[in-house]
Design a protein around this motif. Structure first.
Motif, PDB file in Angstrom:
ATOM      1  N   LYS A 204       8.065  -7.850  -9.199  1.00 16.48           N
ATOM      2  CA  LYS A 204       6.994  -7.754 -10.188  1.00 16.48           C
ATOM      3  C   LYS A 204       5.636  -7.720  -9.484  1.00 16.48           C
ATOM      4  O   LYS A 204       4.767  -6.912  -9.815  1.00 16.48           O
ATOM      5  CB  LYS A 204       7.074  -8.962 -11.127  1.00 16.48           C
ATOM      6  CG  LYS A 204       6.468  -8.701 -12.492  1.00 16.48           C
ATOM      7  CD  LYS A 204       6.565  -9.932 -13.370  1.00 16.48           C
ATOM      8  CE  LYS A 204       5.271 -10.084 -14.149  1.00 16.48           C
ATOM      9  NZ  LYS A 204       5.105 -11.423 -14.729  1.00 16.48           N
TER      10      LYS A 204
ATOM     11  N   HIS B 290       2.929  -4.693  -9.510  1.00 18.63           N
ATOM     12  CA  HIS B 290       1.558  -4.979  -9.924  1.00 18.63           C
ATOM     13  C   HIS B 290       0.572  -4.506  -8.855  1.00 18.63           C
ATOM     14  O   HIS B 290      -0.450  -3.889  -9.157  1.00 18.63           O
ATOM     15  CB  HIS B 290       1.392  -6.479 -10.171  1.00 18.63           C
ATOM     16  CG  HIS B 290      -0.001  -6.871 -10.543  1.00 18.63           C
ATOM     17  ND1 HIS B 290      -0.562  -6.547 -11.762  1.00 18.63           N
ATOM     18  CD2 HIS B 290      -0.975  -7.510  -9.847  1.00 18.63           C
ATOM     19  CE1 HIS B 290      -1.799  -6.994 -11.801  1.00 18.63           C
ATOM     20  NE2 HIS B 290      -2.089  -7.579 -10.645  1.00 18.63           N
TER      21      HIS B 290
ATOM     22  N   GLU C 187      -0.011  -0.901  -9.062  1.00 19.31           N
ATOM     23  CA  GLU C 187      -0.927  -0.580 -10.162  1.00 19.31           C
ATOM     24  C   GLU C 187      -2.376  -0.812  -9.722  1.00 19.31           C
ATOM     25  O   GLU C 187      -3.250  -0.005  -9.996  1.00 19.31           O
ATOM     26  CB  GLU C 187      -0.626  -1.454 -11.388  1.00 19.31           C
ATOM     27  CG  GLU C 187       0.652  -1.076 -12.115  1.00 19.31           C
ATOM     28  CD  GLU C 187       0.675   0.392 -12.525  1.00 19.31           C
ATOM     29  OE1 GLU C 187      -0.320   0.835 -13.138  1.00 19.31           O
ATOM     30  OE2 GLU C 187       1.652   1.096 -12.216  1.00 19.31           O
TER      31      GLU C 187
END
Length: 620
Positions: A204, A208, A211
């Motif tokens: 995760k 992230h 992004e």
RNA sequence: GCCGACGUAGCUCAAUCGGCAGAGCACCCGCCUUGUAAGCGGGCGGUUACGAGUUCGAUUCUCGUCGUCGGCUCCA
């Protein structure tokens, strides 16, 4: 030479610290095994889907792994989902990874219908080559790893069992084409990239991070901050610099000129096109033609657009008799060059077809070489310090024997000699570096400074190159102490890279938050109501008088909206002025970082801004 | 150049199964006179990248061209 041994040890230690150690550590890590094993599980899933598939290699890479396949049809995004789903089932089967060492004969039997594996086995058998086709020193043992129904030729290491690959800690990312053994003459395979981590949280976090990286991609920021555009009618790889980009470029040139003047450079200017003769003479056409725009022919004469400035500078050096007393001669030019990069190689500002290079050529005697070469490296380090660039690797790019006469000018003696000179200079200067074969320029060895774009792609930012070929081709010479003619060596250097790559890199490096001196707009004055418009304009004029780039926002918007738009454009200083400030001849400062200082005398603010700009300071 | 995906207003993105192309922001015009990240109302804006084809009808399906993106190859 005598003290070099000791220094070299230090360098080697530092080198290892810089990359090898990291590499070795990774290869021994649990994460590495997880990724390597995940690649096997993926290959199993793909082979179940396509029993006729031919599989090749599947190593761990930074952040994940990939596996290359030769498949009967192209994979779709839906296929990836299915493969990923099947992988989750497989890992939950808790299958053990079992290693077996065997002979080449036995291995060939197992992989009888897998031509790529046979080729790999033959490479290992002859003791010649590893899975990437790179030569190996020793004859390695041949081993296979098995789990569940899947068997792969592999030296490992792997996790104990698939249960160590967590079903919620990996993800297949994308499919891409990749040539077998990285050679564009070979068949194109389908490569599936995946990412794998020790647990779901790490995955995760990584996604992230991806992004976040996208937000500081220079292509996105360049559009948002109005730095540059590309236009379909102008053409791919040909950026148009908007006014904001123009300012950044001007500032970089100002910096370069200051530094180069101090370092004894002389500025020259040369045309963008020249006759074919020049590039035949320089040797570019035989070695570099593929990357050049095709010639234009006028009145029976062929003209080329220059891909490099060097031949022109060599002409300037050769335009009169030079004495050893004149050397080193350092000719500098922010020269505009054009290179026809293949369409698929273009990448925002980082890889373009028109570029302005922070170029210079220094002509030196052999005795001056080391000092001059190190002076250039020193200049790099000064720049990196100024920009706060910390993550880079100095790569010593050498020739390869196989490339002589093709990629490289055919003079092994001079290659070896100049490479030794570069190595000695770097060691004596105590500059850490890594050595890489087959990466040199066609005319000589070089030091490239490697950096990474925010999405992880690697680029050479700055470069410092030796040229022993062109001085000879252009018959460059100087008169030595004894009145005899000698050939100078040439150093090509571009510590600030090209404007294109530098600005692209800096955009990402600063995430668009340029230091004050580089900011296209340094100050925005924000009147609270239109009652202060006149005062705002007065302030603006005064700031401009002080050499500060400034605009007043006289739009009919609320102050909040004005702050927001200045903030989005990443303007370092916002001066909010209301009635109070106007009456007192003051301003209220809001900096880009959100900090505030209310009611300060305008003169104080001007002094602060001027100080930051003059020092090219990082702080606001 | 090669493999794959994508291309809708200046920007960011919608549009169900092939059935009249829509929103926010930006821009323009008003109103509001405002204290540290978006005040309110109205208006303008499209050959759905380009060119063919299939269809009664194409943003949607097919092919080609151009461009962008993810990789490979290559590089400042």
């Amino acid at each position: 030479m005598k003290s070099n041994v000791a220094v070299a040890t230090t360098i080697q230690e530092r080198k290892r610290k810089m990359s090898q150690q990291i590499q070795e550590k990774y290869e021994e890590s649990h994460l590495y095994k997880i990724r390597h094993s995940a690649a096997h599980v993926m290959a199993q899933a793909v082979l179940e889907m396509f029993p006729e598939a031919k599989y090749t290699i599947g190593p761990p890479v930074e952040n994940g792994f990939y596996y290359d396949f030769d498949l009967p049809r192209n994979l779709t995004p839906e296929d990836l989902e299915k493969i990923e789903k099947r992988m989750r089932q497989i890992v939950q089967g808790k299958h053990e990874f079992k290693k077996t060492v065997l002979s080449a004969e036995e291995a060939k039997k197992i992989f009888a219908d897998q031509p790529y594996k046979i080729e790999l086995i033959e490479g290992l058998e002859q003791g010649g080559f590893d899975e990437y086709g790179n030569p190996l020193k020793e004859k390695p043992e041949i081993s296979i790893y098995q789990h569940d129904s899947f068997t792969d030729l592999c030296r490992g290491p792997h996790v104990e069992s698939t249960k160590e690959i967590k079903p919620d800690a990996f993800k297949l990312m994308n499919v891409a084409g990749a040539y077998w053994r990285g050679d564009e003459n070979n068949k194109m395979l389908q490569r599936i990239y995946g990412t794998a981590w020790e647990n779901a949280q790490q995955l995760k976090d990584y996604l992230h991070q991806l992004e976040e990286a996208k937000k500081r991609d220079h292509r996105k920021l360049g559009k948002e901050l109005e730095i540059f555009i590309f236009d379909d009618e102008v053409g791919p790889g040909l950026p148009l610099w908007l006014p904001n980009g123009g300012i950044i470029i001007e500032e970089l040139e100002k910096l370069a000129k200051e530094m180069e003047e101090k370092a004894g450079y002389q500025r020259v200017r040369t045309p963008v096109v020249s006759k074919e003769d020049l590039f035949l003479h320089s040797g570019h056409l035989p070695y570099y033609a593929e990357s050049m725009y095709p010639p234009m022919e006028l009145e029976g004469v062929k003209y080329y657009v220059k891909p490099m400035n060097c031949p022109m500078h060599h002409k300037i050096f050769g335009s009169k008799l030079r004495s050893y007393r004149d050397l080193p001669i350092r000719l500098a030019e922010y020269g505009t060059c054009y290179r026809y990069e293949k369409s698929g190689e273009l990448f925002g500002l980082m890889r373009v077809r028109s570029m302005q290079m922070n170029d210079a050529h220094m002509y030196v005697t052999e005795e001056q070489f080391e000092q001059e070469f190190l002076a250039v490296i020193d200049l790099y380090l000064k720049y990196f310090d100024l920009f706060g660039i910390e993550k880079y690797v100095m790569r010593f790019s050498k020739h390869s024997k196989a490339g002589l006469g093709k990629k490289y000018v055919d003079n092994e003696r001079l290659w070896n000699k100049t490479e030794e000179m570069v190595r000695r200079a770097m060691i004596n200067g105590d500059v850490p570096f890594v050595e890489v074969e087959d990466e040199a320029a066609f005319y000589g060895p070089k030091i490239d400074v490697q950096i990474w774009s925010v999405i992880g792609r690697e680029f050479s930012l700055a470069t410092n190159q030796v040229d022993f070929a062109q001085p000879a081709r252009f018959d460059l010479k100087y008169t030595n102490k004894d009145g005899q003619e000698e050939m100078p060596l040439c150093i090509h250097r571009a510590p600030l890279s090209t404007h294109e790559r530098m600005v692209g890199f800096l955009l990402e490096h600063y995430a668009g938050n340029f230091p004050v001196w580089l900011s296209p707009e340094q100050v925005r004055v924000i009147p609270i109501t239109d009652g202060q418009n006149e005062y705002a304009e007065k302030i603006t004029a005064q700031l401009r008088e002080n050499g500060i780039r400034c605009h007043a926002d006289l739009s009919a918007q609320r102050m909040n909206a004005k702050i927001r738009s200045a903030q989005l454009m990443k303007v370092p200083y916002m001066l909010v002025v209301g009635d109070n400030e106007m009456k007192a001849g003051q301003v209220s400062l809001r900096a880009r970082d959100g900090s505030q200082q209310n009611n300060i005398p305008l003169g104080d603010f001007i002094a602060r801004a001027r100080d930051r700009i003059a020092r090219r300071a990082a702080e606001l």
